[in-house]
Design a protein around this motif. Sequence first.
Motif, PDB file in Angstrom:
ATOM      1  N   GLY A   1       0.841  -0.991  -0.162  1.00  0.00           N
ATOM      2  CA  GLY A   1       0.229  -0.329   0.050  1.00  0.00           C
ATOM      3  C   GLY A   1       0.905   0.705  -0.227  1.00  0.00           C
ATOM      4  N   LYS A   2       2.142   1.148  -0.125  1.00  0.00           N
ATOM      5  CA  LYS A   2       2.892   2.814  -0.095  1.00  0.00           C
ATOM      6  C   LYS A   2       3.728   2.673  -1.091  1.00  0.00           C
ATOM      7  CE  LYS A   2       4.192   1.689   4.373  1.00  0.00           C
ATOM      8  NZ  LYS A   2       4.657   0.012   5.620  1.00  0.00           N
ATOM      9  N   THR A   3       3.608   4.308  -1.631  1.00  0.00           N
ATOM     10  CA  THR A   3       4.487   4.284  -3.001  1.00  0.00           C
ATOM     11  C   THR A   3       5.535   4.675  -2.834  1.00  0.00           C
ATOM     12  OG1 THR A   3       2.306   5.270  -3.511  1.00  0.00           O
ATOM     13  CG2 THR A   3       4.099   6.572  -4.761  1.00  0.00           C
ATOM     14  N   TYR A   4       6.802   3.913  -3.468  1.00  0.00           N
ATOM     15  CA  TYR A   4       7.975   4.449  -3.752  1.00  0.00           C
ATOM     16  C   TYR A   4       8.606   5.278  -5.026  1.00  0.00           C
ATOM     17  CZ  TYR A   4       7.664   0.736  -0.076  1.00  0.00           C
ATOM     18  OH  TYR A   4       7.271  -0.143   1.125  1.00  0.00           O
ATOM     19  N   LYS A   5       9.313   6.212  -4.611  1.00  0.00           N
ATOM     20  CA  LYS A   5       9.683   6.999  -5.926  1.00  0.00           C
ATOM     21  C   LYS A   5      10.815   6.787  -6.226  1.00  0.00           C
ATOM     22  CE  LYS A   5       7.239  11.056  -4.944  1.00  0.00           C
ATOM     23  NZ  LYS A   5       6.020  11.291  -6.107  1.00  0.00           N
ATOM     24  N   VAL A   6      10.866   6.952  -7.475  1.00  0.00           N
ATOM     25  CA  VAL A   6      11.991   6.451  -8.605  1.00  0.00           C
ATOM     26  C   VAL A   6      13.147   7.215  -9.426  1.00  0.00           C
ATOM     27  CG1 VAL A   6      11.344   4.032  -8.991  1.00  0.00           C
ATOM     28  CG2 VAL A   6      10.705   5.897 -10.769  1.00  0.00           C
ATOM     29  N   PRO A   7      14.419   8.067  -9.146  1.00  0.00           N
ATOM     30  CA  PRO A   7      15.405   8.220 -10.041  1.00  0.00           C
ATOM     31  C   PRO A   7      14.338   8.710 -10.845  1.00  0.00           C
ATOM     32  CG  PRO A   7      16.477   6.682  -9.192  1.00  0.00           C
ATOM     33  CD  PRO A   7      14.455   6.018  -9.210  1.00  0.00           C
TER      34      PRO A   7
END
Length: 86
Positions: free
Chosen positions: A46-52
């Motif tokens: 349920g968590k969002t992960y930012k990518v470069p």
Amino acid sequence: MRILIAALLATASIFSPLNSWAQSADIEATIKTIDVKSMSLTLDDGKTYKVPEEFNFEGLKAGVKVLVFFTMVDGNRVVDDLQIVQ
């Protein structure tokens, strides 16, 4: 001796907040959604992960199990590395 101990304590107190600014962790989960426009992944936790910006989404889609290595930066989970789990 007191001066040496005071200097060590002062140095430790200066560097201790640095540890709380960036914390590394990893998680094994399944991709729920991919948002190329906002450069992020949402996993089944349920968590969002930012990518470069240079992140390659090739081979990734919803339902793929991954191992994500990430760092907490200003309350955001930023992906350092991602591996597909076979």
